[in-house]
Scaffold this active site. Structure first.
Site, PDB file in Angstrom:
ATOM      1  CB  SER A  20      -0.967   0.000   1.190  1.00  0.00           C
ATOM      2  OG  SER A  20      -1.922  -1.016   1.016  1.00  0.00           O
ATOM      3  CE  LYS A  69      -7.778  -7.149   5.388  1.00  0.00           C
ATOM      4  NZ  LYS A  69      -7.968  -7.861   4.112  1.00  0.00           N
ATOM      5  CG  ASN A  89     -10.180  -2.925   2.736  1.00  0.00           C
ATOM      6  OD1 ASN A  89     -11.028  -2.036   2.692  1.00  0.00           O
ATOM      7  ND2 ASN A  89      -9.714  -3.527   1.662  1.00  0.00           N
ATOM      8  N   GLY A 130     -13.207 -21.281  -2.602  1.00  0.00           N
ATOM      9  CA  GLY A 130     -12.775 -20.688  -1.331  1.00  0.00           C
ATOM     10  C   GLY A 130     -13.929 -20.004  -0.630  1.00  0.00           C
ATOM     11  CB  ALA A 131     -15.815 -20.415   2.018  1.00  0.00           C
ATOM     12  N   GLY A 132     -13.131 -17.936   2.447  1.00  0.00           N
ATOM     13  CA  GLY A 132     -12.491 -17.119   3.478  1.00  0.00           C
ATOM     14  C   GLY A 132     -12.893 -15.655   3.354  1.00  0.00           C
ATOM     15  NE  ARG A 155      -8.664 -26.949   3.598  1.00  0.00           N
ATOM     16  CZ  ARG A 155      -7.507 -26.503   4.028  1.00  0.00           C
ATOM     17  NH1 ARG A 155      -6.390 -27.168   3.721  1.00  0.00           N
ATOM     18  NH2 ARG A 155      -7.418 -25.400   4.736  1.00  0.00           N
TER      19      ARG A 155
HETATM   20  P1  NAP Z   1      -8.464 -16.880   4.139  1.00  0.00           P
HETATM   21  O1  NAP Z   1      -9.577 -16.121   4.747  1.00  0.00           O
HETATM   22  O2  NAP Z   1      -7.413 -17.486   5.023  1.00  0.00           O
HETATM   23  O3  NAP Z   1      -9.124 -18.082   3.251  1.00  0.00           O
HETATM   24  C1  NAP Z   1      -8.290 -19.016   2.611  1.00  0.00           C
HETATM   25  C2  NAP Z   1      -9.124 -19.929   1.711  1.00  0.00           C
HETATM   26  O4  NAP Z   1      -8.223 -20.822   1.028  1.00  0.00           O
HETATM   27  C3  NAP Z   1     -10.120 -20.795   2.467  1.00  0.00           C
HETATM   28  O5  NAP Z   1     -11.275 -20.987   1.676  1.00  0.00           O
HETATM   29  C4  NAP Z   1      -9.336 -22.112   2.627  1.00  0.00           C
HETATM   30  O6  NAP Z   1     -10.183 -23.242   2.759  1.00  0.00           O
HETATM   31  C5  NAP Z   1      -8.622 -22.175   1.298  1.00  0.00           C
HETATM   32  N1  NAP Z   1      -7.429 -23.027   1.383  1.00  0.00           N
HETATM   33  C6  NAP Z   1      -6.253 -22.730   1.980  1.00  0.00           C
HETATM   34  N2  NAP Z   1      -5.404 -23.780   1.858  1.00  0.00           N
HETATM   35  C7  NAP Z   1      -6.075 -24.758   1.181  1.00  0.00           C
HETATM   36  C8  NAP Z   1      -5.735 -26.068   0.741  1.00  0.00           C
HETATM   37  N3  NAP Z   1      -4.524 -26.601   1.001  1.00  0.00           N
HETATM   38  N4  NAP Z   1      -6.669 -26.776   0.045  1.00  0.00           N
HETATM   39  C9  NAP Z   1      -7.889 -26.245  -0.218  1.00  0.00           C
HETATM   40  N5  NAP Z   1      -8.274 -24.999   0.173  1.00  0.00           N
HETATM   41  C10 NAP Z   1      -7.378 -24.271   0.872  1.00  0.00           C
HETATM   42  O7  NAP Z   1      -7.668 -16.020   3.070  1.00  0.00           O
HETATM   43  P2  NAP Z   1      -8.193 -14.787   2.188  1.00  0.00           P
HETATM   44  O8  NAP Z   1      -7.987 -13.528   2.925  1.00  0.00           O
HETATM   45  O9  NAP Z   1      -9.547 -15.110   1.666  1.00  0.00           O
HETATM   46  O10 NAP Z   1      -7.114 -14.787   0.989  1.00  0.00           O
HETATM   47  C11 NAP Z   1      -7.057 -15.853   0.045  1.00  0.00           C
HETATM   48  C12 NAP Z   1      -6.084 -15.511  -1.081  1.00  0.00           C
HETATM   49  O11 NAP Z   1      -6.527 -14.338  -1.770  1.00  0.00           O
HETATM   50  C13 NAP Z   1      -4.655 -15.212  -0.603  1.00  0.00           C
HETATM   51  O12 NAP Z   1      -3.755 -15.757  -1.530  1.00  0.00           O
HETATM   52  C14 NAP Z   1      -4.571 -13.696  -0.650  1.00  0.00           C
HETATM   53  O13 NAP Z   1      -3.258 -13.224  -0.868  1.00  0.00           O
HETATM   54  C15 NAP Z   1      -5.460 -13.398  -1.837  1.00  0.00           C
HETATM   55  N6  NAP Z   1      -6.053 -12.047  -1.800  1.00  0.00           N
HETATM   56  C16 NAP Z   1      -5.776 -11.201  -2.823  1.00  0.00           C
HETATM   57  C17 NAP Z   1      -6.333  -9.946  -2.842  1.00  0.00           C
HETATM   58  C18 NAP Z   1      -6.040  -9.026  -4.000  1.00  0.00           C
HETATM   59  O14 NAP Z   1      -6.248  -7.809  -3.890  1.00  0.00           O
HETATM   60  N7  NAP Z   1      -5.580  -9.554  -5.122  1.00  0.00           N
HETATM   61  C19 NAP Z   1      -7.189  -9.520  -1.806  1.00  0.00           C
HETATM   62  C20 NAP Z   1      -7.456 -10.404  -0.759  1.00  0.00           C
HETATM   63  C21 NAP Z   1      -6.877 -11.677  -0.768  1.00  0.00           C
HETATM   64  P3  NAP Z   1     -10.681 -23.730   4.216  1.00  0.00           P
HETATM   65  O15 NAP Z   1     -11.858 -22.876   4.561  1.00  0.00           O
HETATM   66  O16 NAP Z   1     -11.020 -25.164   3.996  1.00  0.00           O
HETATM   67  O17 NAP Z   1      -9.519 -23.544   5.174  1.00  0.00           O
END
Ligand code: NAP
Length: 278
Positions: A20, A69, A89, A130-132, A155
């Site tokens: 940022s 956040k 954020n 994904g569901a994070g 997952r």
């Molecule tokens: P998060 O809340 O930790 O969620 C992670 C997600 O990935 C969950 O759905 C998790 O599944 C899944 N996952 C992790 N390891 C896995 C595996 N080995 N097998 C299957 N599923 C797996 O993370 P987040 O904040 O959503 O971020 C996710 C990604 O998006 C990161 O790489 C981050 O850098 C990127 N991101 C990018 C931006 C951008 O501006 N481009 C913005 C935000 C995030 P479970 O629920 O089963 O654990």
């Protein structure tokens, strides 16, 4: 910079990985503003005190990153997006009130607008992997754009089900085994998992069921071209990448703090790409 310069910061713990400052200081220089954007490394136990004294510390607003956040949402007056996503954020002060939003929502949609114009015309079904935290922003953005059905594949199924409860009938939780069937009907596939990121396991999805006019988006931006995006381009599909979302999500905060709407230029993108490649 003068003593009266406007200041904003990114607050996290840790925070030095954040791009940022690079992005906002580029725009500050480009627009020749009397302003500054800094890192603030604040531990969880000091966060509430820090943001409740933002103005006294000389700040007009801030970006908030991990792990603050959710706390930022509770400690501010959130808009509909922050409330829907359950995380803030971006914070800004107005008439003595601390407001918040979640700019990942518009970062996601604006990046698609810029990369694949018309991507949301007649978008009936989308698949979100994904569901994070980032999936919540993506799902909310898709609902804002009128996507009628969003299949969330995760997952841990209970987290996908939680998105259905949060966002309602448009969202359906589904299993990985259903992907071939779901992709055959989807106009958009979005990866919001960390799979495919450098140091993480690969993301293995067979793209052949997708229609030729389907779009593939990946939020992962390290590496810049993920294997998913490379495979999609190899199939001739339109794509939107994670770095584009990262840049577009920064636009609104800059406008709120400094009163100028900045642009995501090829020069900015090249600078951030070079920094990520270090
Ligand atoms: P998060 O809340 O930790 O969620 C992670 C997600 O990935 C969950 O759905 C998790 O599944 C899944 N996952 C992790 N390891 C896995 C595996 N080995 N097998 C299957 N599923 C797996 O993370 P987040 O904040 O959503 O971020 C996710 C990604 O998006 C990161 O790489 C981050 O850098 C990127 N991101 C990018 C931006 C951008 O501006 N481009 C913005 C935000 C995030 P479970 O629920 O089963 O654990």
């Amino acid at each position: 910079m003068t003593a009266g310069a406007r200041a904003a910061c990114v607050v996290g713990w840790p925070v030095k990985h954040s791009r940022s400052p690079l992005i906002h200081n580029y725009w500050i220089e480009q627009h020749k503003l009397d302003a500054v954007y800094r890192y603030e490394e604040i531990p969880p136990e000091a966060f509430a005190d820090f943001i409740s004294h933002l103005s006294a510390r000389g700040y007009v607003g801030a970006n908030i990153t991990i792990p603050h956040k959710e706390a930022a949402l509770v400690l501010s007056e959130p808009d509909d997006r922050a409330r829907a996503v359950g995380a803030a954020n971006t914070l800004w002060l107005a008439q003595g009130h601390l407001h918040s939003t979640n700019t990942d929502v518009e970062g996601f949609t604006a990046n698609l607008d810029a990369s694949v114009p018309g991507w949301d015309d007649a978008l009936d079904e989308a698949v979100v992997l994904g569901a994070g935290g980032s999936a919540r922003a993506v799902v909310h953005g898709l609902i804002e754009r009128g996507c009628g059905r969003i299949h969330v594949v995760n997952r841990t199924p209970v987290r996908a089900e939680a998105l259905r409860q949060r966002f309602g009938e448009a969202v359906r939780a589904a299993h990985w085994s259903a992907l071939p069937h779901l992709l055959a009907r989807a106009g958009l596939l979005v990866n919001t998992t960390s799979l495919g990121m450098t140091g993480q396991p690969p993301l293995e999805v067979e793209l052949s069921p997708l229609h030729a006019d389907a779009v593939v988006a990946d939020l992962v931006y390290v590496p810049l071209e993920t294997p998913l995006l490379a495979a999609a381009r190899g199939c001739g599909l339109a794509t939107a990448d994670g770095i584009g979302m990262l840049l577009h999500q920064a636009v609104r905060g800059f406008q709120l703090w400094f009163g100028v709407r900045p642009e995501v230029t090829p020069e900015l993108r090249a600078m951030v790409e070079a920094d990520l490649g270090k």
